[in-house]
Design a protein around this motif. Sequence first.
Motif, PDB file in Angstrom:
ATOM      1  N   PRO A 461     -75.444  45.424 -10.174  1.00  8.33           N
ATOM      2  CA  PRO A 461     -76.868  45.135  -9.756  1.00  8.33           C
ATOM      3  C   PRO A 461     -77.505  46.189  -9.461  1.00  8.33           C
ATOM      4  O   PRO A 461     -77.043  47.355  -8.942  1.00  8.33           O
ATOM      5  CB  PRO A 461     -76.503  44.207  -8.446  1.00  8.33           C
ATOM      6  N   SER A 462     -78.929  46.212  -9.595  1.00  6.77           N
ATOM      7  CA  SER A 462     -79.900  47.163  -9.320  1.00  6.77           C
ATOM      8  C   SER A 462     -79.596  48.072  -8.015  1.00  6.77           C
ATOM      9  O   SER A 462     -79.882  49.272  -7.956  1.00  6.77           O
ATOM     10  CB  SER A 462     -81.185  46.844  -9.718  1.00  6.77           C
ATOM     11  N   GLY A 463     -79.451  47.210  -6.923  1.00  3.86           N
ATOM     12  CA  GLY A 463     -79.528  47.481  -5.664  1.00  3.86           C
ATOM     13  C   GLY A 463     -78.215  48.289  -5.434  1.00  3.86           C
ATOM     14  O   GLY A 463     -78.306  49.522  -4.567  1.00  3.86           O
ATOM     15  N   THR A 464     -77.297  47.940  -6.116  1.00  6.60           N
ATOM     16  CA  THR A 464     -76.074  48.748  -6.074  1.00  6.60           C
ATOM     17  C   THR A 464     -76.043  50.059  -6.850  1.00  6.60           C
ATOM     18  O   THR A 464     -75.625  51.200  -6.359  1.00  6.60           O
ATOM     19  CB  THR A 464     -74.674  48.122  -6.362  1.00  6.60           C
ATOM     20  N   VAL A 465     -76.958  50.136  -7.839  1.00  6.69           N
ATOM     21  CA  VAL A 465     -76.934  51.328  -8.964  1.00  6.69           C
ATOM     22  C   VAL A 465     -77.558  52.246  -7.815  1.00  6.69           C
ATOM     23  O   VAL A 465     -77.281  53.626  -7.706  1.00  6.69           O
ATOM     24  CB  VAL A 465     -77.806  50.834  -9.978  1.00  6.69           C
ATOM     25  N   ARG A 466     -78.785  51.841  -7.090  1.00  7.14           N
ATOM     26  CA  ARG A 466     -79.450  52.834  -6.415  1.00  7.14           C
ATOM     27  C   ARG A 466     -78.651  53.417  -5.318  1.00  7.14           C
ATOM     28  O   ARG A 466     -78.651  54.649  -4.951  1.00  7.14           O
ATOM     29  CB  ARG A 466     -80.524  52.030  -5.580  1.00  7.14           C
ATOM     30  N   LYS A 467     -77.784  52.457  -4.560  1.00  6.19           N
ATOM     31  CA  LYS A 467     -77.080  52.957  -3.491  1.00  6.19           C
ATOM     32  C   LYS A 467     -75.974  54.002  -4.230  1.00  6.19           C
ATOM     33  O   LYS A 467     -75.330  54.896  -3.544  1.00  6.19           O
ATOM     34  CB  LYS A 467     -76.253  51.806  -2.996  1.00  6.19           C
ATOM     35  N   LEU A 468     -75.424  53.692  -5.557  1.00  6.40           N
ATOM     36  CA  LEU A 468     -74.550  54.679  -6.028  1.00  6.40           C
ATOM     37  C   LEU A 468     -75.036  56.076  -6.397  1.00  6.40           C
ATOM     38  O   LEU A 468     -74.380  56.864  -5.957  1.00  6.40           O
ATOM     39  CB  LEU A 468     -73.854  53.899  -7.475  1.00  6.40           C
ATOM     40  N   LEU A 469     -76.234  56.095  -6.895  1.00  2.00           N
ATOM     41  CA  LEU A 469     -77.026  57.131  -7.212  1.00  2.00           C
ATOM     42  C   LEU A 469     -77.244  58.169  -6.041  1.00  2.00           C
ATOM     43  O   LEU A 469     -77.190  59.358  -6.035  1.00  2.00           O
ATOM     44  CB  LEU A 469     -78.053  57.016  -8.063  1.00  2.00           C
ATOM     45  N   SER A 470     -77.367  57.280  -4.880  1.00  3.19           N
ATOM     46  CA  SER A 470     -77.983  58.269  -3.777  1.00  3.19           C
ATOM     47  C   SER A 470     -76.706  58.523  -2.613  1.00  3.19           C
ATOM     48  O   SER A 470     -76.903  59.136  -1.661  1.00  3.19           O
ATOM     49  CB  SER A 470     -78.971  57.359  -2.915  1.00  3.19           C
TER      50      SER A 470
END
Length: 1637
Positions: A461-470
Amino acid sequence: METHFRSGFVTLIVIILLVCVSSSGVSAQTRRPKNVQVALKAKWAGTPLLLEAGELLSKEWKNLFWEFIEVWLQNENIDSDSHSAKECLKKIVNSAKPLLSDHLASIFEFTLTLRSASPRLVVYQRLAEESLASFPLDDDVSYNSPDGHYKQTKKVDTLLSGVNLRSPGGKCCWVDTGGAVFFDVVELLHWLRKPSKSSGDSFQQPDLFEFDHVHFDSNFGGPVAILYGALGTDCFKEFHVTLVQAAKENKVKYVLRPVLLSGCESKSGHCGSIGTSDPLNLGGYGVELALKNMEYKAMDDSAIKEGVTLEDPHTEDLSQEVRGFIFSKILERKPELTSEIMDFRDSLLSSTISDTLNVWELKDLGHQTVQKIVHASDPLQSMQEINQNFPSIVSSLSRMKLDESVKDEIIANQRMIPAGKSLMALNGALLDIEDIDLYLLIDMVHQELSLADQYLKLKIPSGTVRKLLSTLPPAESNMFRVDFRSSHVHYLNNLEVDAMYKRWRSNLNELLMPVFPGQLRYIRKNLFHAVYVLDPASTSGLEVVDSILSMFENSLPMRFGVILYSTKFIQKLETNGGEFPSSVGNGSEKEEDLSSLIIRLFIYMKESYGIQMAFQFLSNVNKLRLESGDFEDAPEMHHIEAAYVDTTLPKAKVPPQETLLKLQKEGTFSKESHESSMFVFKLGLSKLHSCVLMNGLVHEPNEEAVINAMNDELPRIQEQVYYGHINSKTDVLDKFLSESGIQRYNPQIVADGKVKPMFKSLSPSVLGTDSVLNDIGYLHSPDTVDELKPVTHLLSVNITSMKGIRLLREGIHYLMAGSRNARLGVLFNADLDVESPGLLFVKFFQITVSSYSHKKSVLNFLDQLILIYEHEYMLRSSINAEHGQAFFEKVSQLAEANGLPSKGYSSSQSEFSFDKWRNQLNKVGQFLFSQLGIAYGVNAVITNGRVIQAVDGDTLLSHDLHLLESVEFKQRIKHIVEIIEEVKWENMDPDMLTSKFISDVVMAVSSSMATRDRNSEGARFEVLSATHSAVILKNENASVHIDAVIDPLSSSGQKLSTLLRLLWKMFQPSMRLVLNPISSLVDLPLKNYYRYVIPTLDDFSSTDSTVYGPKAFFANMPLSKTLTMNLDVPEPWLVEPVIAVHDLDNILLENLGDTRTLQAVFELEALVLTGHCSEKDHEPPRGLQLILGTKAAPHLVDTLVMANLGYWQMKVSPGVWYLQLAPGRSSELYVLNEHGVGNQDSPTMKRITIRDLRGKPVHLEVHKKKGKEQEKLLVSTENDDESAHELEKQKSWNSNLLKWASGIIGGSDQSKKSRGTSVDEKKGGRQGKTINIFSIASGHLYERFTKIMILTVLKNTRRPVKFWFIKNYLSPQFKDVIPHMAQEYGFEYELITYKWPSWLHKQKEKQRIIWAYKILFLDVIFPLSLEKVIFVDADQVVRADMGDLYDMNLRGRPLAYTPFCDNNKDMDGYRFWRQGFWKEHLRGRPYHISALYVVDLIKFRETAAGDNLRVIYETLSKDPNSLANLDQDLPNYAQHTVPIFSLPQEWLWCESWCGNSTKSKAKTIDLCNNPMTKEPKLQGAKRIVAEWPDIDYEARQFTSKILGENVNPVEKVVPNPGTGNKITDPPSKDPESKAEL
């Protein structure tokens, strides 16, 4: 109503401006605004845009390169009417877009306009040159050789720049197979019938590089065929189609190197040659026009030359506000008044620019700027306009009414962050503001977007993607401690118990008390455990024992211990697979090795007589070994026996000889001895030979390293004591080893922080539809098949080698030992024939894994299968059907015995297809090479993307795999697993959510995130308020978030404003920019105009094929202000001006006449390769010499290593380079630790590929050769007299070794030698030793002075002279004239340069940078062969033979300067060195002038004078009030450390400080600035130096002859009325001054 009002308002404005224009009249016409335009081109010729596109796609994913080729070949003739550069650019972008997501497509389009892939194509051109060097290059040569073999007849210049390789005989494509070169497809087809036989054994296959494009269908074990050619040409299509078909048939390994030769442009299709016909203009740099301080008028009065128009100048942007008017809108309303309106605009723009404000106007300027930016409709554009045009805007800003809420918030934030501080983070990771540039930022953003794209495709999910990248990974720890706790440690002492330490204090708080530097803390607690691991029968081991006893006897506050092992016993363990040899313990050993015997005797003595006597025994062994004269040899049996007797005799109750014989015969303590060796083997420490574990941290065992290790450990212990984590009851060793202890040490796995592990992303492979990773079956530890496995080990196994079989078996044993966190997959990396038994083994192995991996006994079955294959079949080259059947039957029986059904093997036997299995192996080979960089046949382990290849024949053991699992899970994987486990998977089939799917996702994410080169540090930006003083741009869907704290009125703010605005335009990342100006300004923060050069689509012509490239454009610059131009380029760039008619140091636009735009072109002269060199546990090897070159020419560039951080640098260009130690003392003492491209018999080389515009620092590690450990690299001279100096020249490394150093740190400018007549009217050659003179000049006036200085030097000596000029600041005119001048007047010259190191505090003002170059880099800027040089200021006139100064004995001092004169009493008030700080610091030493000095470079390098000066500079320069006269203050301040020899006073005379009574004796006259009169330089020169006008006229006349200009007649000089009476003595006393008057 509102409309009427606006209409009337515009009419009123028009009336006002008409009145203003009519009143200004002629004035506006004569002072029309002027512009400045700057371009920067690459040194190499333009490269095809189409080929650059392929390179960019290859960076994204290697297979996209090939997909793009197929797309282009299919659509090549569509839109064939695309002839303009812009149309072709769009066509290329449209062809690539379907292969990329939207954001990646926008990045692709921008990087294509940026031309960042051009250096990659230059590398291929260099390789093409090498390929073509194998046959004649004459056009009349016939290429239809029947055998396809072409012999080398011409050497190609590997450093050729600026010219594309020409087409040989009109051919645009060819195939190189190493043994043959084919220009015709027919010849290639003939070769392809039997490629392996045609190659023959006599020809070596061509070298391949990891950047090469290898076709994904290639046979990776097959013969190599390299196609050189360009997409778009007809010949390329023919060759490409042929080779792709051959690759699919497993005939060849097809490699493509894209090259468009000169002369082939017309054959490359409509768009294939776009970009090649124009110079490659680069973007990604800044240009500043700084307002110059003209206190001393230093401008040339020569006639201003007419400008040259390079291209049509930029159109002016009329939408920008000018004094409150937006002229684009006014022109829309009143187009009929265009001429009058534009005149009015010009009138406003030509008004005086304010560069000073009253103090009360400055005070809130920063706050007012923030308010203006935050309230703007486009804040980023507003910030860019303000800080890049600040001198023109500052007046209106200062009059703005300030909102107090803005000021209050800024001041509140500055309680948490210093005022003016700038920070920036990309997805949470801090960036280096000083180092950031367009190329780096785009690469980082591209990486984030690419990862986001991959993760979304993995259904995350896109929210998790942002969390992973940050999410920031844990800081990479170098604190892995080897857990050595066991009974095998023999401690010599115990600080807490032993009587000798009873007087020491036990209060741990004393650790926190301050002490003098280097003072040890004597505390009665075991804080530092120094446990040595050594072989007692080795020379290194015995020397360590003496070191231990020495430190113990000196009461160092450490607990000393040893772990002993036998090297020979460990060798037996290794050959026996890590198991005890069968001969051990059953009495069948033929002869016990000496190490095991010593260990047994040591243990016996410890048990019988105590630990100290046991240590004394080891010391006695070494003592007897040394006494027998065997300094290098290991001890022998008689040494051991004698040492035992000597040690035990005083306390022995029975004769020691009897006890010794009994011990030898009975083998007492053999078990303990073998277990001790086994313990060291399991710890993995035996490969280090000898080492010390400081609380578990691995270090070299020498005394210096141990003390350093203790000092490094102290702060960690102090921190724990301070926070109460360590108290008097804490066992420090247990605490440390329990927290971060590892059970095994392997330097390949536990990196020391200097050599970074190699990571490869597995994410694209997981996503691939036809990927190897999707077909692979995994093995698990028993009962863990259905569990999530965060760690994935992939083994690359060559089963035709013993090491491969060993690695496979160790992997199986690793799983058998148990691991709940890991799974294991096997990739067979071998080329197997149809009759190879290995092919059957692969089949049986893979059937087992795919069908029975869930069975409990599968690991036992595979272990036994490997043993059968190893012992019975491996060594056979082939097996017949009968043997194959026997192998099958054995496998079936083995399967039944282990509870596995044999039917699976039976059915596979009947369905066996050789081609199928062979294709599968080839597919694996393709994957390993193309995606992971693992060559054919290489054994390796890939753990979640971390690649570890077997080195020196070592095999990773099961213990190493456990270590690898532990390290990687803790450092890289754990925090990712925690995020993935929390994911709420949406739109996913529940049946898909298996443990394998989640494990695959973790493997893909962790491997791809490890490839990011980012900081592990973050900052808490959220604590800063952002209501009134911040720019917040939101985008909920953005994958990239930027946090920043920016001072908008700073040099970094000028650059960042452009970069941030670009990012927002491209893909709208979310941004939170807190503005942080300096709150109370006392001076203008910015005194310059600035432009950051960004490419746009407008750089591509819409009418023809021209690519203009980006340029910096300054519109409407102030006319009457003197400006100086500087470039702000990426760290690795070395640039120089190549076209500049006007003086870029002193730009006065009102002198341009009718020319509207001043234009300048710079060139990227070279890229700087930098690095750091270290020697483990030692200071950097200062003075170590390095050379760099190609295989054909190994020495093209040279340098030496500084003591400062072991730093070194060299000039390079795109290409493949080889770095090695220079022949002579450097290579005699040292070897590279790299596993380079050499072998043990030849010196190793490190291969370095330069293929982008950024580059990365190279880390080199060296160690001294065996037996050379105590030798010094630099041998200092004992005597300072002339004879000793001459002896040194003959014997020292500086001269023996360095005859080759004609190319300086990158100096490709060769020495230019005159062939003409000597000076003036005298004929004949110059004789004697060459005088080397160094000078630096910037600006036309100082270049004019330099020519005069050259002539006066030459007129006063008969010896040869060589001049050295720093080329960074020389104008194109000077560089054009100096070769002709050298030929005319008979001298040599060389242009040298050195890039300012990034770690050294940099000056901001151009003048101070120039001063720094005079003193900071003297040891590295010249060729290493140069022994002495004289610096002469450009504005100096020489009246004596400089040979006398050159030959002067400097009494062993590295520097010689002239002290300041003191006989002009009028200047006493300005002699600052006679009072205050300087008087106190100098302590009676003279203060010297820096206009003339001598450098003994041998002594300078030998005494590390350059390193010392840089250290002192770094300390002082950060204080803005120090080093006011940098080039002069620094050597005078440092003369206590770097001694100066004071030259006789007559060597330098200048009017400002010396009286006219001494002028007649002057050997040189310097035109010093006069702080009292501030007389302009030219006026002073004509007045002070009688001969100056005539020599000046001669130099100018010569220059005009070369450049084709007119020379003004010499003016009569009138003395300065303000200074003539004061400074000049009466004419009767000084006849020369009378002549001047």
